[in-house]
Design a protein around this motif. Sequence first.
Motif, mmCIF file in Angstrom:
data_model
loop_
_atom_site.group_PDB
_atom_site.id
_atom_site.type_symbol
_atom_site.label_atom_id
_atom_site.label_comp_id
_atom_site.label_asym_id
_atom_site.label_seq_id
_atom_site.Cartn_x
_atom_site.Cartn_y
_atom_site.Cartn_z
ATOM 1 N N LYS A 3 0.848 -1.165 0.000
ATOM 2 C CA LYS A 3 0.000 0.000 0.000
ATOM 3 C C LYS A 3 0.895 1.229 0.000
ATOM 4 N N ARG A 5 2.012 4.534 1.033
ATOM 5 C CA ARG A 5 1.762 5.401 2.168
ATOM 6 C C ARG A 5 2.524 6.697 1.979
ATOM 7 N N MET A 297 1.124 -4.518 11.658
ATOM 8 C CA MET A 297 -0.234 -4.026 11.435
ATOM 9 C C MET A 297 -0.561 -2.874 12.370
ATOM 10 N N ASP A 301 -1.006 -0.204 9.858
ATOM 11 C CA ASP A 301 -2.416 -0.426 9.548
ATOM 12 C C ASP A 301 -2.586 -1.173 8.220
ATOM 13 N N SER A 302 -1.696 -2.120 7.971
ATOM 14 C CA SER A 302 -1.813 -2.967 6.781
ATOM 15 C C SER A 302 -1.028 -4.245 7.021
ATOM 16 N N GLU A 303 -1.363 -5.274 6.259
ATOM 17 C CA GLU A 303 -0.650 -6.539 6.362
ATOM 18 C C GLU A 303 0.744 -6.404 5.733
#
Length: 420
Positions: A3, A5, A297, A301-303
């Motif tokens: 993701k 960021r 996480m 806030d993500s795997e």
Amino acid sequence: MLKIRNLSAAFGLALGLAFASGAAHAQDCTTKIGAVLPTSVDWGRPIAETAQFAVDQVNAAGGAAGCQIEMVLRDTQVDPKVGVDAAKALVDLEGVKVLLGAVSSGVSMPILTSVTVPGDVLQMSCCSSSTAFTGLAEEGKTNGLWFRTFATTGVQSAVGAKVAADKGYKTVAVMYKNDDWGQDMARQIAADFAAVGVEVTSSVAINDGQPSYRAEVTEALSGQPEALYLALYPAEGTAAVREWLSLGGTQNMILANALKSDEFRDNVGMQYLGSALGTDTASPRSESADAFRAAYMQRFDSEPNGPGLANSYDAAMIALLAMEAAGKDASGPDIAAAVAKVTDPSGTPVTADTAGFKAAKGVLAGGGTVMFQGATGNVRFDGNGDVSAPAVVWSFSDSGTEEVEYMSLADVDAFVASLK
């Protein structure tokens, strides 16, 4: 999956945490370590963020060898010349004794031979997998300064051969990046595919930055293969696959871990990747790996599904543990020699977090050794600085990737042995 960021915000937070931690421990010294990582590409930024995460945890534990740690990060752009220039600046101008990186074997190799070995600097890579490093170490040309937390290309090649055999492919074309990593993958693939009865109809090198790959794709298509193996990075991988599909190439693809990327998936199109299967090394099914996942996480806030994230964390943490074991003002060779003290199978187990680093400080201060239990398990380096690892087969999904098959370390070792 990866993701994107806000990197500057993440690093700003990281620096803020490090500053606050340093103030809390009232330390008046800072030690710099270097990092040469491809932050200008989408899959490289999280690798750098994860290394910084490890640094922040160490600073919260009071730093390493009596000082807070500052990670000075430079972008390699996945370019050997840029990487070497960045590494030279870190060694010559910043005076670092530890260098994290690079990712690509084609960037790590010239850094190792022209910067870190001549400069007596420990180089710890998260992700470079070429077996050329093993050969260099066996010849005594790394001076014990080279380590990597990622398994060699032999693992991915072997698992790729297993995928081809399991899918029943009889013929496969190979397109590979024309650098140390890609060339090594092509050599390994040719042998491993032959061992499982799969014919490589053609093996075609792909260079960066070409306006078109039509000639290369036409060559790969000439043998009418049932499937395509890709050992490429996202930019040239996207261009080559688009050309492949436009000329009628099959959607049966086997992908090296470098293509485990949102950039590749989105630019090619999920509608063309339904039959594609990828390979990658994996973290073991262990408490330490689960703990890293939970901590990651909470932080991001993500795997941690992108390539190299667990390996980047362990590379940074092991290097910092070695700095602690070697003591303040230690040389690069001293720090490299201390890696054995913090990855000792008979040592005191320590977790991969702030509490674990604090515990390691006490054990090492008392003359003991520790067994680091990290994101990739209990890391064990052989005499060449290499590790082995479990593996996964994965597929793309609309939200990222999905695991298709997990192979334990024992499974991987047994399958690799069967190919011999």
